[in-house]
Enzyme design. Structure first.
Site, PDB file in Angstrom:
ATOM      1  CD  GLU A   3      -1.711  -2.447   1.328  1.00 25.37           C
ATOM      2  OE1 GLU A   3      -0.605  -2.679   1.870  1.00 25.37           O
ATOM      3  OE2 GLU A   3      -2.501  -3.354   0.984  1.00 25.37           O
ATOM      4  CG  HIS A  49     -12.020  -7.768   5.149  1.00 28.98           C
ATOM      5  ND1 HIS A  49     -11.429  -8.620   6.043  1.00 28.98           N
ATOM      6  CD2 HIS A  49     -11.283  -7.855   4.014  1.00 28.98           C
ATOM      7  CE1 HIS A  49     -10.390  -9.210   5.479  1.00 28.98           C
ATOM      8  NE2 HIS A  49     -10.276  -8.771   4.246  1.00 28.98           N
TER       9      HIS A  49
END
Lengths: 405, 325
Positions: B60, B130
């Site tokens: 990321e 999530h």
């Protein structure tokens, strides 16, 4: 044989581990300490004008560093970082590039910026955070940047420029990629060079940047300045294995190690690395082995973590003196002119310093400009409130009060 | 107009951008041939080539570092972070770099071409990692813009506006609505202005405010309230940074009451900023304390999600409390 792991399997029946130091990457050296081309070495093609420009840049930066280090000690600027010991690595690598190639530096590469044409006055304006500073007085001294000279403004967080360089270089490559095949269709016009110290190579951004450059083939030249110390942490407490160069090999990046005090070796390596990048679109890693002769910054005192003997040993291997010796042998330089030049530059630096420190600070408006392309409503409101407050208490804000409308 | 779900609408906005600018690039984990784990980028690699729509290594911070460089070069950088829960390794590249590029350089350089897309929020049985809504962390950073759509029409128009905006923008996509929300969406190009809230339903007793997937919840709560005889003004904030103080203040001046709801934990959530600002702007018009219906100050759970989330019943209870104060 190959498999989905992208590894050529070389089957063995012997239970053997590879040592972390198994790679022993050679160091390119062309010029002796006395300024002679070493036996078996080939000097790069370097014309007289370029050679003298490299030399005058190194000498200018050394004089600027010396004066501004003193200026910090006198309390005239808040902070300074010298290039001392790494002048050859920075200047010669910058000289091997095209003027329009992008430079993404760490913080100690002022020689590359000066080589590009950043003037003495521009250096001073940044160091004094005055209203003529291109950075509008927002960052500490030595955080230079110039769009015109393709030199990305320095950011203090360490290593962040490494994956950014990959992205920038990828952009430079895009117009040379054939839309159908996705392959390189022509030589790339411009590349990006990314400077960082061996300490920054411990940051996650280093891994991210090199890995992405290798996988996505970005024409970026990673230039690792292995100068022995990350502030006070010596290299042997920073990483194991064979330097930073061995990491480049691990990422699948073409890699070379050079003597960073050898102007000709750095120039030759960078020139060749650029050629590889423009023709293949791929990254290259150059590890320069030098020694940070000065303190990390004016906030640092190396006497606390290294010996005078060690410093003396490296001082005797001066990159500027080594290149000067070669220039003298070439007959391109003479001592008298050189001395006269030095005195002249010293005077110019002192004069520029005196001018820059008297230029006024940026206007109040610069507090809120450039956060966004145009100030958002909340910020506009805060600015109006601040202006009103300053108008009511002008004595408390002498730098801006007189200029607030 | 065509019937689209939110993924189609996002895909359409990206498609227009890719056709418009020959150097625009879409990149992130699995976004290439696969089209991303939610398929938001489906078909775009076939159309624009592997060099412009590509998978990145799993990094990321690398995605955002690369994106900052590409945007600084001048190419539209359309970066995807697979789940907002995984944006934190890129935190430094976003808050120290993207957000400050223009300011620190005195406008010598900027990354206005950067748009970060990331699915956020709960409701998909995703549990802890999530389901997070990290918008408040970024709302504390000058230099960024933050936008959250609530349906396909908003998604396409706002995403196009984010891409055209000359500042780095994070576009939080309510993943619970990716396929669940469908509606009529123009096939051509259009934009919806960033920084403007939308009054979705007018009312007179209480203002109920949310953004993204939480809009569906407050609309359900407002419907319950209407049945109980309470008239709700329902507002979608749409942009978290900058946010539309004027529209909210105008509404609260009229209704005298405000209920704010978001999924993220309540403490220092963006609702806190809204409550503080609105009590200053509307102090003499307020009839009751500003209510916040938010996530608990816990990480997002899996098994007890129904208890954790600020559902319609909790919002309805807060509306009643506000009106009956």
């Amino acid at each position: 044989m190959t498999n989905p792991n992208n590894i050529s399997l070389n089957i063995s029946h012997a239970l053997e581990f590879i040592d972390g130091h198994a790679l022993n990457i050679p160091t390119l050296k062309i010029l002796s300490e006395d300024g002679e081309i070493l036996d078996g070495a080939t000097a790069p093609e370097l014309d007289k004008d370029t050679a003298l420009r490299i030399y005058s840049t190194m000498r200018f930066i050394r004089l600027l560093d010396e004066r501004m280090q003193a200026a910090q000690r006198q309390g005239r600027i808040s902070f300074y970082m010298q290039c001392l010991g790494e002048e050859a690595a920075i200047t010669a690598s910058a000289a091997a590039l095209k003027q329009e190639d992008m430079i993404m530096a760490q913080y100690r590469e002022q020689a590359a910026l000066h080589y590009r044409g950043f003037s003495l006055e521009q250096f001073m304006n940044q160091l004094f955070s005055n209203e003529k500073d291109l950075g509008k007085g927002r960052q500490m001294p030595v955080h230079y940047g110039s769009n015109e000279l393709h030199y990305l403004t320095i950011s203090s967080p360490l290593g962040t420029q490494i994956p950014q360089a990959t992205g920038y270089a990828y952009g430079q490559k895009l117009k040379h990629i054939d839309a159908q095949s996705g392959e390189l269709s022509s030589e790339i016009d411009n590349v990006t060079i990314c400077y960082f110290g061996e300490g920054a190579a411990s940051e996650g951004d280093f891994h991210a940047g090199l890995n992405m450059a290798a996988v996505h083939k970005a024409p970026v030249l990673f230039f690792a300045r292995n100068n022995g110390y990350a502030i006070s942490t010596p290299a042997d407490e920073q990483f194991k294995g064979d330097g930073i160069a061995s990491r480049g090999v691990g990422y699948g990046i073409k890699t070379i190690r050079v003597d960073g005090a050898d102007t000709l070796a750095v120039y030759a390596a960078t020139q060749k690395a650029r050629e590889i990048a423009v023709t293949t679109g791929e990254p290259v890693l150059i590890e320069s082995i030098a020694y940070r002769l000065g303190a990390h910054s004016t906030s640092d005192d190396p006497s606390g973590y290294r010996t005078k003997d060690e410093e003396a040993e490296f001082k005797s291997n001066c990159p500027v003196a080594r290149f000067k010796a070669w220039l003298l042998k070439q007959g391109w330089l003479n001592e008298e002119e050189d001395e006269a030049q030095k005195d002249k530059i010293r005077e110019e630096i002192l004069a520029a310093l005196k001018v820059a420190e008297k230029v006024q600070k940026p206007a109040l408006e610069e507090l809120v400009s450039d956060v966004y392309d145009t100030p958002i409503p909340a910020l506009q409101k805060q600015y109006e409130e601040l202006k009103e407050h300053i108008k009511q208490h002008p004595d408390a804000y002498p730098i801006t009060a007189g200029r607030v409308k | 107009m065509a019937k689209m779900n939110m993924l189609h609408a996002i895909n359409s906005a990206l498609d227009i951008t890719m056709a418009e600018h020959p150097q625009a690039c879409i990149f992130g984990e699995d976004v290439g041939y696969f089209g991303g784990v939610f398929r938001a980028t489906s078909g775009l690699q076939e159309k624009y080539g592997k060099h412009r729509v590509f998978n990145t290594p799993l990094t990321e911070q690398g995605i955002l570092g690369f994106a900052n460089g590409l945007a600084a070069f001048g190419a539209p950088a359309l970066a995807e972070i697979q789940f907002a829960d995984y944006i934190f390794p890129a935190f430094d590249q976003i808050v120290n770099e993207s957000a400050k590029f223009r300011y620190r350089s005195g406008n010598e350089f900027n990354v206005g071409n950067l748009t970060i897309r990331t699915p956020y929020g709960g409701g998909i049985a995703g549990g802890l990692y999530h389901s997070q809504s990290p918008e408040a962390y970024f709302a504390h950073t000058p230099g960024l813009k933050l936008v959250v759509p609530r349906n396909p029409y908003q998604a396409k128009g706002l995403l196009r506006a984010c891409i055209k905006d000359d500042n780095p923008v994070i576009f939080f996509e309510p993943k619970r609505l990716y396929r669940a929300s469908t509606g009529e969406v123009p096939e051509g190009d259009y934009t919806i202005e960033i920084g403007k809230a939308e009054v979705v339903k007018e009312g007179k007793d209480v203002t109920v405010l949310a953004w993204g997937a939480q809009m569906e919840i407050i609309e359900q709560a407002a419907a319950k309230a209407e049945e109980a005889g309470i008239s709700c003004e329902v507002i979608d904030l749409r942009s978290i940074l900058p946010w539309d103080v004027e529209t909210i203040a105008k509404s609260v001046t009229k209704t005298g009451r405000l209920v704010i709801s978001h999924e993220a934990p309540i403490t220092n959530g963006f609702g806190a900023e809204i409550a503080a600002t609105i009590q200053k702007e509307c102090f003499l018009h307020l009839e009751s304390p500003i209510e916040r219906v938010c996530g608990l100050d816990t990480p997002y759970p899996l098994a007890l999600e129904k208890e954790y989330v600020p559902d319609a019943l909790k919002v309805f209870a807060a509306i009643k409390k506000s009106v009956e104060f």
